[in-house]
Scaffold this active site. Structure first.
Site, mmCIF file in Angstrom:
data_model
loop_
_atom_site.group_PDB
_atom_site.id
_atom_site.type_symbol
_atom_site.label_atom_id
_atom_site.label_comp_id
_atom_site.label_asym_id
_atom_site.label_seq_id
_atom_site.Cartn_x
_atom_site.Cartn_y
_atom_site.Cartn_z
ATOM 1 N N ASP A 155 0.843 -1.182 0.000
ATOM 2 C CA ASP A 155 0.000 0.000 0.000
ATOM 3 C C ASP A 155 0.890 1.248 0.000
ATOM 4 O O ASP A 155 1.897 1.291 0.712
ATOM 5 C CB ASP A 155 -0.850 0.010 1.280
ATOM 6 N N ASP A 257 -3.303 4.270 -2.369
ATOM 7 C CA ASP A 257 -4.431 4.609 -1.518
ATOM 8 C C ASP A 257 -4.958 6.009 -1.798
ATOM 9 O O ASP A 257 -4.183 6.968 -1.798
ATOM 10 C CB ASP A 257 -3.969 4.518 -0.051
ATOM 11 N N GLU A 311 -6.630 3.186 -6.040
ATOM 12 C CA GLU A 311 -7.915 3.017 -5.376
ATOM 13 C C GLU A 311 -8.814 4.158 -5.822
ATOM 14 O O GLU A 311 -8.557 5.307 -5.507
ATOM 15 C CB GLU A 311 -7.744 3.061 -3.858
ATOM 16 N N HIS A 378 -11.007 -4.664 2.591
ATOM 17 C CA HIS A 378 -11.030 -4.384 4.029
ATOM 18 C C HIS A 378 -11.942 -3.212 4.393
ATOM 19 O O HIS A 378 -12.094 -2.909 5.576
ATOM 20 C CB HIS A 378 -9.608 -4.088 4.496
ATOM 21 N N ASP A 379 -12.516 -2.543 3.415
ATOM 22 C CA ASP A 379 -13.442 -1.441 3.689
ATOM 23 C C ASP A 379 -14.894 -1.844 3.451
ATOM 24 O O ASP A 379 -15.793 -1.008 3.519
ATOM 25 C CB ASP A 379 -13.134 -0.238 2.771
#
Ligand code: GLC
Ligand code: CA
Length: 607
Positions: A155, A257, A311, A378-379
């Protein structure tokens, strides 16, 4: 009746907003911060003369043919009993990763961080957070992955740093700090700054007043995540150096990100009011965004054979194309929020929406560019709970169906850890179970403002980010084999029957179906590159499509419902031989119609 709406639940984290309060600031200081402060003075090696580590081993475009496994380190495997997953834990599970057949692992942040937002608030980009382990552990992990033919993507969180980063500590101490312009400031003598919206802030105010220099600083996320000023070339160089640092260690790419938000007009002209649901569209694609990406490509990426995925990708497919059009030399792929966002307005979700969105995004990249395919991360809540049916009778077939979908679409599949087992939403009941700052602060706001608690917990149970962050379920021993201590977040009680050890032994398990689907994709290029064609677009229960490459044509038929369905084969399509993949032992008749079991998923070659 006032029901608290949790808009973050309806699309990625950026819509977290309405219900969020901000966690209190922490006071701990990061001792490692010095290293980072010194980096500006580190001589910048000439990028063009650098070696290109590992590049030769990777054919151009390798990232199109890989399958990415997203690994959430905090919840994967604890090695020392402190209840938090760590690098040594991952190292002990490398053979499992290998057994899946995945080509690439994307690791969520493991950098030094006070963990206001589970590692998405970085206090030193060149250090490992002590909870995760040491740099030696990291080096061993990377070596172990490479030895097994698995690439590693990290990330890159550079829209903001932590407020405990040395840059920010220096910047906030004095208006003349050399790091002042690494961030955005609004001096109080100019009055109140023009309104900007923050998703993680109590009042959704993105400006935080900071007394030492009588100025406000900008934070689109929590106040412990001050936004970095990309208008400053020195800051951009720092980021380039950070990227080189990790690429020189041998990593294989970055997941970027919140990158669509990095560009901002430093004059902060007045903007129309923004809400939770308009945040993403209002603040992405600021001035010079693509100049920054081109610069990153020229300075860094073009010297390595690394993959990049952003993202978020702007407001529509045309904007997304700007990131990934190969002629523009920016990034390799993006993942859009529209896909995972479908199904977040739970009561109105329709399969036809899912079909429309994935088909639209596929067609936009049919000629050029490339995209990521995912159904969870993960969100997001667990994909089987959101798009499938997680009741005991349907959990396994629907999880297999969703994995079949991910692994037979065009684009690079991103499989979130635990989804290969069909792990489900968390089954949390009270606020004490939740860990996500979003959930906890939403609850605090509810307590302040009043509202319908029952509806609140109902929503949270369905959509909280913690749903996908519970410990990986390895076996039926205490804490699912994740830790010998107390896990940082509760284990899902269904681990007794839903776990890796039992599925590994069962050839009909979700896990072994995942392995078969992945192997099939690797075997047949038509599943990677083949043209995608949606069939029967308006069918509310069946998602069917073909993939075609040269003379090879494959049919994928997915019964997205918990009842048996019959699907008439469109004229001209003739299955050839046994299905390549089928999540039921029952064969589908090759006649004029498919008789499909609940959540049956069939992949079959066509004549
Ligand atoms: C991304 C991450 C999310 C994080 C946010 C702020 O959306 O996926 O977990 O909270 O960025 O960094
Ligand atoms: Ca640990």
């Amino acid at each position: 009746m006032s029901t608290l709406r949790l808009p973050f639940l309806s699309s990625p984290v950026f819509r977290l907003a309405a219900a969020l309060l901000l966690a209190g600031g922490t006071t701990a200081c990061n001792q490692n911060a010095k290293t980072e402060t010194n980096t500006t003075t580190t001589a910048k090696p000439e990028a063009a003369t650098r070696p290109t580590p590992a590049a030769l081993a990777k054919p151009a475009g390798w990232w199109k043919e890989t399958v990415v496994y997203q690994l959430y380190p905090r919840s994967f495997q604890d090695s020392n009993g402190d209840g938090v997953g760590d690098l040594k834990g991952i190292i002990s599970r490398l053979d499992y990763l290998k057994s899946l057949g995945v080509g690439t692992v994307w690791l969520n942040p493991i950098y030094a961080s006070p963990n206001d937002d589970n590692g998405y608030d970085i206090s030193d980009y060149r250090q490992i957070m002590p909870e995760s382990g040491s740099m030696a552990d990291f080096d061993e992990l990377l070596k172990g992955m490479h030895a097994r033919g698995i690439k590693l993507v990290m990330d890159l969180v550079v829209n903001h740093s932590s407020d405990e980063h040395a840059w920010f500590k220096s910047a906030r101490a004095s208006r003349t700090s050399p790091y002042r312009d690494y961030y955005y400031w609004w001096p109080a003598e100019k009055g109140t700054p023009p309104k900007r919206y923050s998703t993680f802030d109590v009042k959704h105010d993105a400006w935080q007043y900071d007394a030492p220099t009588k100025s406000y600083y900008l934070h689109y996320f929590s106040k412990k995540q001050p936004d970095l000023n990309w208008n400053n070339p020195k800051l951009r160089q720092e980021v380039h150096n950070i990227m080189r640092y990790w690429l020189d260690k041998g990593i294989d790419g970055f997941r970027m990100d919140a990158f669509q938000f990095v560009a901002k007009d430093p004059a902060f002209p007045p903007m129309p009011p923004v809400t939770a649901s308009t945040f993403t569209n209002a603040y992405n694609h600021g001035p010079h965004l693509h100049d920054y990406l081109k610069e990153i490509n020229r300075e860094v990426l073009s010297h390595y054979n690394a993959m990049t995925v952003a993202e978020g990708a702007g407001r529509n497919t045309a904007e997304a194309m700007l990131f990934v059009d190969p002629a523009r030399k920016e990034l390799d792929m993006t993942y859009t929020f529209e896909g995972t966002g479908v199904g977040s307005d739970a009561d109105t979700y329709k399969l036809t929406d899912l079909k429309r969105v994935y088909t639209h995004w596929d067609s936009a990249f049919a000629q050029k560019g490339w995209q990521a395919i995912d159904l969870g991360n993960h969100d997001q809540p667990r994909m089987v709970s959101k798009f499938g049916d997680d009741r005991p009778a349907f959990r396994a077939p629907s999880a297999k169906l969703l994995n079949t979908f991910l692994l037979t679409m065009r684009g690079t599949p991103y499989c979130y850890n635990g989804d290969e087992l069909g792990m489900t939403n968390s089954q949390f009941t009270g606020i004490a179970d939740y860990r996500d700052v979003a959930a906890r602060n939403a609850y605090a706001l509810l307590k302040q403002q009043g509202g319908d608690e029952k509806a609140f917990f109902h929503n949270l149970a369905r959509f909280s980010r913690d749903n996908s962050r519970t410990p990986f379920q390895w076996d039926a021993s205490a804490n699912a084999g994740f830790t010998t201590g107390t896990p940082w977040i509760k284990v899902n009680p269904n681990y007794l029957t839903l776990n890796e050890a039992s599925q590994d032994k069962d050839s009909a398990s979700v896990l072994n179906h995942f392995r078969r689907a992945l192997a099939l994709r690797q075997q047949h290029k038509v599943l990677i590159h083949g043209q995608y064609q949606l069939l029967d677009a308006t069918n509310p229960n069946i998602y069917a499509y073909t993939r075609t490459l040269g003379s090879e044509k494959v049919l994928v038929v997915l019964n997205f419902s918990s009842v048996p369905r019959t699907w008439p084969l469109p004229a001209g399509l003739t299955p050839s031989g046994k299905p390549w993949l089928n999540n039921y032992p029952q064969a589908v008749p090759g006649g004029p119609a498919f008789a499909l079991q609940p959540w049956q998923a069939v992949v079959v070659a066509l004549r």
